[in-house]
Scaffold this active site. Structure first.
Site, PDB file in Angstrom:
ATOM      1  N   GLU A 360       0.833  -1.196   0.000  1.00  0.00           N
ATOM      2  CA  GLU A 360       0.000   0.000   0.000  1.00  0.00           C
ATOM      3  C   GLU A 360       0.868   1.246   0.000  1.00  0.00           C
ATOM      4  O   GLU A 360       1.775   1.372   0.833  1.00  0.00           O
ATOM      5  CB  GLU A 360      -0.898   0.045   1.245  1.00  0.00           C
ATOM      6  CG  GLU A 360      -2.027  -0.946   1.253  1.00  0.00           C
ATOM      7  CD  GLU A 360      -2.939  -0.777   2.464  1.00  0.00           C
ATOM      8  OE1 GLU A 360      -3.999  -1.415   2.477  1.00  0.00           O
ATOM      9  OE2 GLU A 360      -2.590  -0.007   3.386  1.00  0.00           O
ATOM     10  N   CYS A 361       0.605   2.162  -0.897  1.00  0.00           N
ATOM     11  CA  CYS A 361       1.186   3.498  -0.920  1.00  0.00           C
ATOM     12  C   CYS A 361       2.713   3.448  -0.870  1.00  0.00           C
ATOM     13  O   CYS A 361       3.352   3.254  -1.893  1.00  0.00           O
ATOM     14  CB  CYS A 361       0.616   4.338   0.221  1.00  0.00           C
ATOM     15  SG  CYS A 361       0.766   6.122  -0.030  1.00  0.00           S
ATOM     16  N   ALA A 362       3.321   3.598   0.290  1.00  0.00           N
ATOM     17  CA  ALA A 362       4.777   3.519   0.380  1.00  0.00           C
ATOM     18  C   ALA A 362       5.285   2.186  -0.146  1.00  0.00           C
ATOM     19  O   ALA A 362       6.328   2.118  -0.812  1.00  0.00           O
ATOM     20  CB  ALA A 362       5.230   3.719   1.826  1.00  0.00           C
TER      21      ALA A 362
END
Length: 474
Positions: A360-362
């Site tokens: 997720e994301c990072a």
């Protein structure tokens, strides 16, 4: 009790974290909670209380799950402090869905309003009166004044509020010594500050202890009615039908008893640990670069049969022994891009890892070919870069195809929070109004979309089921 404010920047985090620390110093077992999808404030709450900071978000997990999640987190505690989000009545769009007021109603909890008194005196009474009467279902039990300039300033504010019939439970003076540093996405996470963060929380506790009427605040919290319902159970959550989206609104579970007691060990159970057993090992990224995660994710993985182990992509050159699945959550890889890029052994192992990976994301950025001028893992054919624009908000998404965690056509509720952009070709894994993103295949789900697995328990089950494949155990 719920710590709320008229607007962001009023001092909710200062008061909530300081109150948690002050009450713990008095010998109380304090359960910390945060309204909304925020990952950073719960880190400070955990330092203040010694218990996992937990989020309460009716949008991400569904309205009917908020009370059970609260009871789950508060098991064994003497008192619970819930820090609000934004202004008291600010919710999704033009509604109060997922607002602090919404959660306060679901918990039937009294509200303490933190008011920034700087540059006003008698007017604070008008502000508080408006918030106290706007929605009669929300009980404002008292006020804490923040950024009070002098004894005379405090006297004027207290007098005005007394005339309005609202009790002042504390007054904090302006004090730069208790400020916490920020950057492009808000406060710097506690995990990145280590000893400095511990000292900051201790100072906040001392400030609140000398500035607030702790006895009155405890009495207010204990005056809250008994909260019926059953605590959330990760095992029971996994037994519910698979699917990606919680209900939009609905009832709270019928009464099934009072808050159950429990030990401190029970209350903190579920944090990632490195024990080994018969189940597959799921490695969860941690360390300073990957600090975003919900405590319930590890609990769901364990309930699904996994052994959860942590690893630090900044320092560890290999995944934990026997790793069969990998979870790489959110955080700030852009602040550590050079160090992440320098860890070549781990990047190669991640790129070649044959088992399931959820990011997720990072985590998405880390799996890309590059982040700005730094080489990342290259597991995804995409490039990432920092941008001046903040992307922030809830997303009502639909999966476009099957992947590790998704099935085509399933709805998902998530949240975006980043100042980066990923350039790639192909159909995104998730679509929502005005946008979409993500990569996926049978062994991969990677997206900017933050999910709360208590609202999508199928994610944990699917990851662990995929991790049981013998071919992944390398």
């Amino acid at each position: 009790m719920v710590i709320a404010a008229p607007a962001s920047g009023s001092g909710k985090t200062t008061v909530a974290t300081g109150l948690m620390a002050a009450l713990r110093a008095r010998g109380l077992r304090v359960s910390p909670h945060k309204v909304g999808p925020d990952y950073i404030d719960p880190g400070y709450h955990a330092l203040a209380t010694g218990r996992p900071g937990r989020n309460l978000d009716p949008w991400l997990t569904g309205e009917s799950t908020v009370r059970p999640l609260f009871l789950h987190g508060a098991r064994g505690a003497d008192l619970a402090v819930v820090e609000g989000v934004m202004g008291l009545f600010d919710g999704r769009g033009d509604t109060d869905l997922a607002s602090t007021a919404h959660v306060a109603r679901l918990l039937d909890a009294p509200v303490v309003l933190v008011v920034d008194a700087a540059r006003q005196s008698r007017s604070v009474a008008a502000v508080v009166h408006g918030f106290a009467t706007f929605d009669p279902r929300v009980r404002v039990g008292g006020v804490i004044l923040n950024r009070v300039g002098s004894d005379r300033h405090e006297e004027l504010c207290r007098s005005a509020l007394a005339a309005a019939g609202v009790r002042v439970m504390g007054a904090l003076r302006r004090d730069d010594a208790v400020s916490t540093p920020s950057r492009h996405l808000g406060l710097i996470p506690a995990a990145e500050r280590e000893a400095e963060a511990v000292a900051a929380v201790e100072r906040l506790g001392e400030l609140v202890a000398r500035s607030c009427d702790l006895e009155a605040l405890v009495r207010l919290a204990r005056a809250a009615p008994a909260l019926p319902g059953r605590p959330w159970s990760p095992g029971e959550a996994l037994a519910t039908p698979a699917g990606g989206v919680p209900e939009a609104a609905g009832g709270v579970p019928e009464a099934a008893g009072r808050v159950p007691g429990g030990s401190r060990a029970e209350a903190s159970a579920g944090a990632p640990r490195g024990g080994r057993g018969s189940g597959p090992v799921v490695a969860v990224a941690g360390g300073a670069a990957f600090t975003f995660g919900y405590a319930e994710h590890a609990e769901l993985l364990q309930a699904a049969g996994a052994e959860v182990a942590t690893f630090d992509p900044l320092r560890d050159e290999a995944l934990p022994e026997g790793t069969a699945g990998v979870v790489i959550g959110g955080g700030f890889p852009e602040m550590y891009a050079a160090d992440l890029a320098a860890n070549e052994p781990l990047k190669r192992r991640i790129a070649a890892f044959p088992g399931p990976v959820a990011a997720e994301c990072a985590g998405l950025l880390y799996l890309c070919e590059s982040l700005d001028d730094h080489t990342m893992c290259g597991k995804i054919p995409a490039k990432a870069e920092m941008t001046p624009k903040l992307t922030l908000g809830y997303r009502d998404a639909v999966a476009t195809r099957d992947s590790l965690l998704t099935r085509a056509g399933e709805p998902y509720r998530g949240h975006e929070f980043h100042r980066t952009a990923v350039t790639t070709d192909g159909e995104p894994l998730f679509r929502w109004e005005g946008g979409g993103d993500g990569h996926g295949d049978p062994l991969l789900t990677a997206s900017y979309l933050h999910l709360h697995w208590a609202g999508t328990p199928s994610a944990a089950q699917r990851l662990v089921s995929s991790s049981r494949s013998p071919s992944a155990l390398r």
